[in-house]
Design an enzyme around this catalytic site. Structure first.
Site, short mmCIF file in Angstrom:
data_model
loop_
_atom_site.label_atom_id
_atom_site.label_comp_id
_atom_site.label_asym_id
_atom_site.label_seq_id
_atom_site.Cartn_x
_atom_site.Cartn_y
_atom_site.Cartn_z
CE1 TYR A 158 -3.75 2.44 0.50
CE2 TYR A 158 -2.32 3.41 2.18
CZ TYR A 158 -3.43 3.49 1.37
OH TYR A 158 -4.23 4.61 1.40
CE LYS A 162 -3.43 5.20 -1.92
NZ LYS A 162 -4.43 5.73 -2.89
#
Length: 233
Positions: A158, A162
């Protein structure tokens, strides 16, 4: 009338963004892959919203969504790439290639996919803008700051995705200066994405997104902000 398309808009931060922008007079297009939830979200917002079926991980679905908007609204003034996933909950040493492909396809490749399909619609706007929802967890500045919560989170896929979203935003901003591209960090917000463990409300979590979606072209492009201001990269 500002026409705004939001992916992943049937719940959480996406829906709150849609609600706030609808109240500000935007025509809001609720992008969602679940027809029942998408229609329900649009109905809750009333006449200023319309549901558009889209699965951001599927090229054909994204193309159909763009064609739908072309047929009905004819342009998009603000595109908000909000859809994203956390990915599998396993220790870092157990992550696999397919795990990584799933997260990067949803969080990163989807932005390329949707932006590519919607560029013709954005180019019909007098002041086109793209807002990519990223995270402070992808900020090297923040994950190296021991005083911040971002430094204590371990979520390799994750966080890496990002970081990629933020860099992708900057690269688009430089490559396509006629369209504003900016990135928003919602902050640690209570949604079902984190089992409602965040300390911010969804309204606070959408402050940066709403700011970028409503400001004028003089505010600039290639920026990374949260509700308090500029975020270190």
């Amino acid at each position: 009338m500002t026409i705004t398309f939001i992916t992943g808009a049937n719940k959480g931060l996406g829906f709150e963004t849609a609600r706030r922008l609808s109240e500000l007079g935007h025509t809001v297009l609720i992008g969602a892959r679940d027809p029942e939830r998408g229609h329900t979200a649009a109905e809750q917002l009333g006449g200023g919203a319309r549901f558009v079926l889209i699965d951001v991980t599927d090229d054909e679905s994204v193309a159909r969504a763009a064609a739908d908007v072309q047929a009905h609204e004819g342009r998009v003034d603000v595109l908000i790439n909000n859809a994203g996933i956390l990915g599998t909950h396993v220790p870092a040493g157990e992550l696999t290639g397919p795990d990584a492909l799933e997260v990067f396809n949803t969080n990163v490749a989807s932005i390329v996919r949707v932006t590519h399909a919607f560029l013709p619609l954005l180019r019909r706007s007098a002041q086109p803008s793209v807002v990519n929802v990223t995270s402070g967890l992808g900020s090297f500045d923040r994950v190296h700051d021991a005083e911040r919560i971002e430094s204590r989170v371990i979520a390799p896929l994750y966080t890496a995705s990002k970081s990629a979203v933020t860099m992708l935003t900057l690269q688009y901003a430089r490559a396509l200066p006629e369209i504003r591209f900016n990135a928003a960090d919602p902050g640690y917000t209570a949604t079902d994405f984190n089992s409602n463990s965040g300390y911010q409300t969804v309204q606070e979590g959408t402050d940066a997104v709403v700011t970028l979606a409503t400001e004028g072209p003089e505010a600039g492009t290639g920026r990374f902000i949260d509700r308090a201001g500029t975020v270190g990269w």
